[in-house]
Design an enzyme around this catalytic site. Structure first.
Site, PDB file in Angstrom:
ATOM      1  N   GLU A 205      22.505   4.504  42.186  1.00 40.88           N
ATOM      2  CA  GLU A 205      21.401   3.850  41.937  1.00 40.88           C
ATOM      3  C   GLU A 205      20.143   3.642  42.538  1.00 40.88           C
ATOM      4  O   GLU A 205      19.895   5.070  43.591  1.00 40.88           O
ATOM      5  CB  GLU A 205      22.415   2.332  42.655  1.00 40.88           C
ATOM      6  CG  GLU A 205      23.005   1.927  42.101  1.00 40.88           C
ATOM      7  CD  GLU A 205      24.267   0.883  42.547  1.00 40.88           C
ATOM      8  OE1 GLU A 205      24.140   1.037  44.521  1.00 40.88           O
ATOM      9  OE2 GLU A 205      24.436  -0.037  42.849  1.00 40.88           O
ATOM     10  N   GLU A 210      21.005  -0.896  38.599  1.00 40.03           N
ATOM     11  CA  GLU A 210      22.025  -1.416  39.463  1.00 40.03           C
ATOM     12  C   GLU A 210      23.884  -1.048  39.084  1.00 40.03           C
ATOM     13  O   GLU A 210      24.115  -1.048  37.676  1.00 40.03           O
ATOM     14  CB  GLU A 210      21.814  -3.225  39.907  1.00 40.03           C
ATOM     15  CG  GLU A 210      22.990  -3.552  40.439  1.00 40.03           C
ATOM     16  CD  GLU A 210      23.019  -3.050  41.707  1.00 40.03           C
ATOM     17  OE1 GLU A 210      24.157  -3.580  42.418  1.00 40.03           O
ATOM     18  OE2 GLU A 210      22.037  -3.158  42.268  1.00 40.03           O
ATOM     19  N   HIS A 280       5.196 -19.008  33.389  1.00 41.63           N
ATOM     20  CA  HIS A 280       4.635 -19.001  32.505  1.00 41.63           C
ATOM     21  C   HIS A 280       3.313 -19.523  33.511  1.00 41.63           C
ATOM     22  O   HIS A 280       2.342 -20.080  32.896  1.00 41.63           O
ATOM     23  CB  HIS A 280       4.213 -18.720  31.008  1.00 41.63           C
ATOM     24  CG  HIS A 280       5.084 -17.994  30.962  1.00 41.63           C
ATOM     25  ND1 HIS A 280       4.525 -16.806  30.250  1.00 41.63           N
ATOM     26  CD2 HIS A 280       6.049 -17.507  29.730  1.00 41.63           C
ATOM     27  CE1 HIS A 280       5.232 -16.180  29.650  1.00 41.63           C
ATOM     28  NE2 HIS A 280       6.583 -16.566  29.548  1.00 41.63           N
ATOM     29  N   GLY A 599     -27.076 -53.682  40.443  1.00 44.39           N
ATOM     30  CA  GLY A 599     -26.501 -52.578  41.271  1.00 44.39           C
ATOM     31  C   GLY A 599     -27.833 -51.150  40.478  1.00 44.39           C
ATOM     32  O   GLY A 599     -28.195 -51.462  39.435  1.00 44.39           O
ATOM     33  N   LEU A 600     -28.514 -50.923  41.852  1.00 43.50           N
ATOM     34  CA  LEU A 600     -29.203 -49.678  41.331  1.00 43.50           C
ATOM     35  C   LEU A 600     -28.992 -48.412  40.438  1.00 43.50           C
ATOM     36  O   LEU A 600     -26.923 -48.134  40.121  1.00 43.50           O
ATOM     37  CB  LEU A 600     -29.878 -49.028  42.165  1.00 43.50           C
ATOM     38  CG  LEU A 600     -30.780 -49.658  43.499  1.00 43.50           C
ATOM     39  CD1 LEU A 600     -31.465 -49.340  44.499  1.00 43.50           C
ATOM     40  CD2 LEU A 600     -32.104 -50.398  42.037  1.00 43.50           C
ATOM     41  N   THR A 606     -19.884 -49.041  37.384  1.00 44.97           N
ATOM     42  CA  THR A 606     -18.602 -49.610  36.487  1.00 44.97           C
ATOM     43  C   THR A 606     -17.023 -49.045  37.059  1.00 44.97           C
ATOM     44  O   THR A 606     -16.397 -48.905  36.970  1.00 44.97           O
ATOM     45  CB  THR A 606     -19.668 -47.918  35.791  1.00 44.97           C
ATOM     46  OG1 THR A 606     -19.760 -48.222  34.492  1.00 44.97           O
ATOM     47  CG2 THR A 606     -18.010 -48.182  34.032  1.00 44.97           C
TER      48      THR A 606
END
EC number: 3.1.-.-
Length: 910
Positions: A205, A210, A280, A599-600, A606
């Site tokens: 072994e 094994e 994987h 809004g600037l 958004t």
């Protein structure tokens, strides 16, 4: 999904509670138990603990089978099992216990991978990894920490492993190790057609060999039991041979033919190996395959067939092979207690966040919450550099002062007290024993936690106080039998979000108390909470630092939104709203049915529009088909439509007489400065729709920026003086420093000489302009002939792609849609030449989504923007067009003009 058969989730208190059934408690009584029953109880408790550790913490409740008037200890076997689960001798780091009459409780704190003892901990907690490796002649099971290191190394190895001719990384080690296995002395035996009973093998072994015996008549069950572990061990190491039918002295014994036939041996082996889970990291096409070969060799005794030797040759695997799915549990109030599958487990174990996939992220963004020291369900949180850190936001929104109990927001507290006479006295009576902390009031805490509002609730108040756990008070006008359920559900959701979104790693449970203004007797008047279980004192916030830590987690809970970078980086990350954005978002929708938000450029209009639509759904209990989002251009419409939070259309579609509006109650308008009246009065139509239910009018919010006006025609907006109520967003959060400086100059030019279609009063907002200075960015202005410009853009795009940017990071914008259609094919053709001439496989370069006009791209953003001859057809809005172009670019802006070959010139700022 595998759910646990004997663990149930309870709903009786505002914490995640698992009922583990009847359990014997105490060392003496547990030692008297049947060993099998004792083991089953231990496994059940350990699995419940694992589920809670991985799910934000909570409570294990059990009925004691052995009645005792006096407190008893848990039992040594249970304590040992819990210590092994957390891989630490310090059980108190995650567990506390309490006995109440015949009930026994284990209080579980959320798992976090913060290295408390100097060693790295895995992202999640597991009872077993099901990963094996070879160690000389032994098969060794990896514990969670070893499995974490193994998977981390495998992932890194795959990432940096070179490939030949574009072959998948998996193919290289497999080919290299084939010769190694064939040169192994076991290979000659593996190739044999027959062997002799009692023959002694000439090798022993080793790491790659094994020997196992057929020591039972139950051959198939035996093989199904041992094969998965050895397949995992060999495949995860260097490959090898499993001989079934050889004893430890190297003697061939085989399996008697009376116990099994040749075909069934091979079938059992192959079927067992086919069920072994693999994962994987690489791009191998053999996604579900372990490479192996099974041989069944005849064993003869004195010339007669005696039986069979089974040999399995296993090749090393590119990634990870498991014997079965890892043993790791989670719990959810809806799903119950469930076991993770292999893919879920691996992805959580090796979830290192976006740092590994984007080098530029740390340059441009500051990490507010990292995966390396947070609970398992957390996502990383980043803010653009220069914006307020969560610590600063906490100090601004939820500041704690020594020896002072404050009500916040103070304006809401005063408003509520003026509307409800008994409220002030009732609340003060509840919190009179606390002297340091905050009482944070909301019309509905549920709405801010993405839950449905309960209309009968006057307000919710969250108490964060020293020497107390967090307490959520729900205040009703009249008694309501559903009030306690609402309060519990809201408190439970808040607790889960504090841990799983906010990253809080301390012990926490949000206690609950329902108060009723009409009742003359709100029983508990000392600030206590309604809970059938007395939590340990460790759940109290001991000092100001602990309160601040919890409040910083609360800041993340309330101000987070999914970053637009998530799709580009391939993993979900969160950003934080600015305090200015949050203050607009936290307005009471029932009191602010109509609002104009100016809004600037790059201030996040958004984002707020999307967040407000989510809030509308929860406040008014409506579905997405009740909310209409209107914008001018198709790309922005498509972007919002993909979020599935509303119905999104262009203004032109909205004004089409065939467009049905019966289902809509709430309307959000974005980029309204570029709307037109050529198809009719859109403003009047939208307002009428939102007001048609007079008893409960809908929301009508309009977002606009006059500086980004792209035409000189009538917009259909009401006069500026009639745009009320009105809020402003003045902090630029999108653009790098050089781009923001350019924006500021263009804003001032427009302010000094505005087009006649823009109201002058609206332009005073420019004086409030500010940006977060720390992300550099660059601007380059060039003049080219058309031919040279096409080559220049193709070269630049190719360079950016080689540096790790994707096509989704790049926009090429033209002055008009007509110019886009005229020149797009030329740019695409040149880019395809770069692809064919290089080794880079950018087949998707053929996609033309990166090309658009400046006007159509309004409301969107990219890291890299090329502006192709940005000259307005209407001279008064030339600076507006440049502003629109520049505001789309986050980091790199190229402004490119056409010229004659002799007229080439260049200016640069970087």
């Amino acid at each position: 999904m595998e759910t646990h058969p004997s663990l149930a989730v309870k709903w009786s208190c505002p914490d995640l509670t698992i009922y583990a059934g009847e359990v014997t408690i105490g060392e003496e009584d547990r030692n008297k138990m049947d060993s099998k029953k004792r083991k089953l109880e231990k496994t059940r408790i350990t699995e419940a603990a694992c589920a809670l550790l991985n799910s934000g913490g909570g409570l294990i409740a059990m009925q004691m089978t052995n009645k005792s008037e006096h407190p008893v200890e848990m039992g040594q076997d249970l304590e040992k099992s819990l210590r092994e689960l957390i891989m630490s001798p310090n059980m108190q780091a995650f567990f506390e216990t309490k006995q109440q009459e015949d009930q026994f409780y284990i209080f579980v704190k959320s798992w976090s991978c913060r290295p408390e003892d100097g060693s790295t901990k895995p992202r999640i907690c597991s009872l077993g990894s099901s990963l094996y490796c070879r160690s000389i002649t032994s098969k060794v099971a990896m514990d969670s920490r070893e499995a974490f290191e193994f998977l981390k190394d495998k992932k890194a190895c795959i990432k940096y492993r070179p490939t030949d001719d574009g072959a998948p990384p998996a193919k290289i080690p497999r080919a290299m190790c084939q010769n190694s296995l064939e040169s192994n002395p076991a290979f000659e035996i593996f190739q044999s057609k027959k062997l002799e009973y009692g023959q002694c093998l000439l090798f022993s072994e080793s790491t790659s060999i094994e020997f196992k015996q057929f020591s039972t008549k139950h051959v198939q069950a035996y093989m199904k039991n041992i094969i998965p572990e050895y397949i995992s061990a060999f495949a995860n190491t260097q490959g090898g041979y499993l001989f079934i039918g050889v004893d430890d002295k190297r003697i061939i014994l085989g399996c008697p033919k009376d116990n099994v036939d040749r075909d069934s041996l091979k079938t059992v082996a192959n079927e067992t190996i086919s069920k072994v889970p693999v994962f994987h990291f690489c791009s191998s096409k053999d996604k579900d395959k372990v490479s192996y070969e099974t041989r069944v060799i005849d064993v003869f005794q004195e010339g007669n067939l005696y039986g069979y030797l089974c040999v399995i040759k296993v090749e090393p695997f590119c990634c990870a092979v498991f014997s079965e799915a890892p043993i790791s549990w989670m719990v959810d109030k809806e799903k119950g207690v469930y076991r993770l599958n292999t893919e879920e487990w691996v992805r959580m174990m090796v979830d290192f966040g976006p740092e590994a996939s984007s080098k530029d992220l740390s340059k441009d963004f500051e990490c507010q919450l990292s995966l390396c020291n947070s609970p398992p369900h957390c996502r990383p949180v980043y803010s653009k550099k220069g914006l307020q850190h969560k610590v600063d936001l906490q100090q601004r929104l939820f500041q704690v002062s020594p020896d002072c109990l404050k009500y916040t927001p103070e304006s809401l507290w005063k408003e509520l007290c003026s509307q409800h006479k008994r409220l002030k006295g009732l609340v003060k009576q509840q919190i009179r024993s606390f002297s340091c902390g905050l009482l944070i009031l909301y019309r509905s805490w549920a709405v801010d936690l993405n839950l449905k509002e309960k209309q009968e609730v006057i307000c919710d108040a969250l108490l964060i106080a020293q020497n107390s756990p967090p307490i959520l008070y729900t205040i009703l006008g009249e008694q309501d039998e559903q009030g306690q359920d609402y309060c519990n559900h809201t408190a439970f959701t808040l607790k889960q979000k504090l841990v799983n979104t906010g990253g809080y790693t301390g012990r926490v449970c949000v206690m609950t108390k329902v108060l009723c203004l009409s009742s003359q007797n709100n029983i508990e008047t000392n600030g206590g909470s309604v809970s059938p279980i007395n939590y340990p004192s460790s759940y109290n916030l001991a000092n100001i630092q602990e309160m601040q830590d919890l409040l910083q987690a609360l800041v993340i809970v309330l101000l987070n939104f999914r970053s637009f970078l998530s799709d580009q980086l391939g993993c979900e990350i969160l950003n934080l709203l600015t305090a200015q954005q949050y203050e607009i978002l936290s307005k009471s929708l029932r009191k602010t049915r109509e609002l104009f938000v100016h809004g600037l450029p790059g201030s996040g209009k958004t984002i707020i529009a999307m967040k407000i639509m989510e809030k509308i759904r929860n406040t008014f209990h409506c579905e997405t088909d009740s909310i209409l989002y209107i914008c001018e251009n198709q790309p922005l419409r498509d972007f919002i439509r993909a979020k599935r939070i509303c119905q999104a259309v262009t203004r032109k579609t909205f004004m089409n007489y065939r467009f049905k509006t019966n289902s809509f109650q709430h309307i959000i308008v974005d980029e309204a400065q570029n709307f037109r009246t050529e198809d009719g009065n859109w403003y009047g139509k939208a307002k009428a729709i939102s007001r048609r239910v007079k008893s409960c009018p809908g929301m009508f919010w309009i977002f606009l920026d006059y500086f980004q006006t792209s035409h000189l025609k009538e917009s259909g907006l009401p006069d500026f003086s009639r745009q009320y109520p009105r809020e402003e967003l003045t902090q630029v959060v999108r653009n790098g420093d050089k781009i923001a400086e350019f924006l500021q100059k263009e804003l001032q030019k427009i302010r000094d000489n505005p087009p006649c279609s823009i109201p002058r009063q609206s332009l005073n907002i420019v004086h409030e302009f500010k940006w977060s200075q720390s992300v550099s960015g660059n601007i380059k202005t060039e003049q080219f002939t058309l031919e040279d410009m096409v080559i220049y853009v193709a070269d630049k795009c190719y360079d950016f792609l080689r540096k790790g940017y994707s096509l989704q990071d790049i926009a090429v914008l033209f002055s008009t849609d007509k110019e886009k259609k005229t020149y797009e094919s030329m740019f695409l053709g040149e880019m395809r030449k770069r692809r064919r001439a290089s080794e880079m496989n950018h087949a998707y370069l053929c996609d033309s989504n990166m090309f658009d006009s400046i006007r159509r791209f309004s409301g969107l953003e990219r890291s890299i923007v090329f502006g192709i001859n940005p000259i307005a057809t209407e001279q008064p809005i030339s600076h507006n067009l440049l502003l629109c172009l520049a505001s789309r670019a986050m980091k790199h802006l190229y402004i490119l003009y056409f010229s004659t070959p002799e007229g080439h010139s260049s200016t640069e700022a970087c």
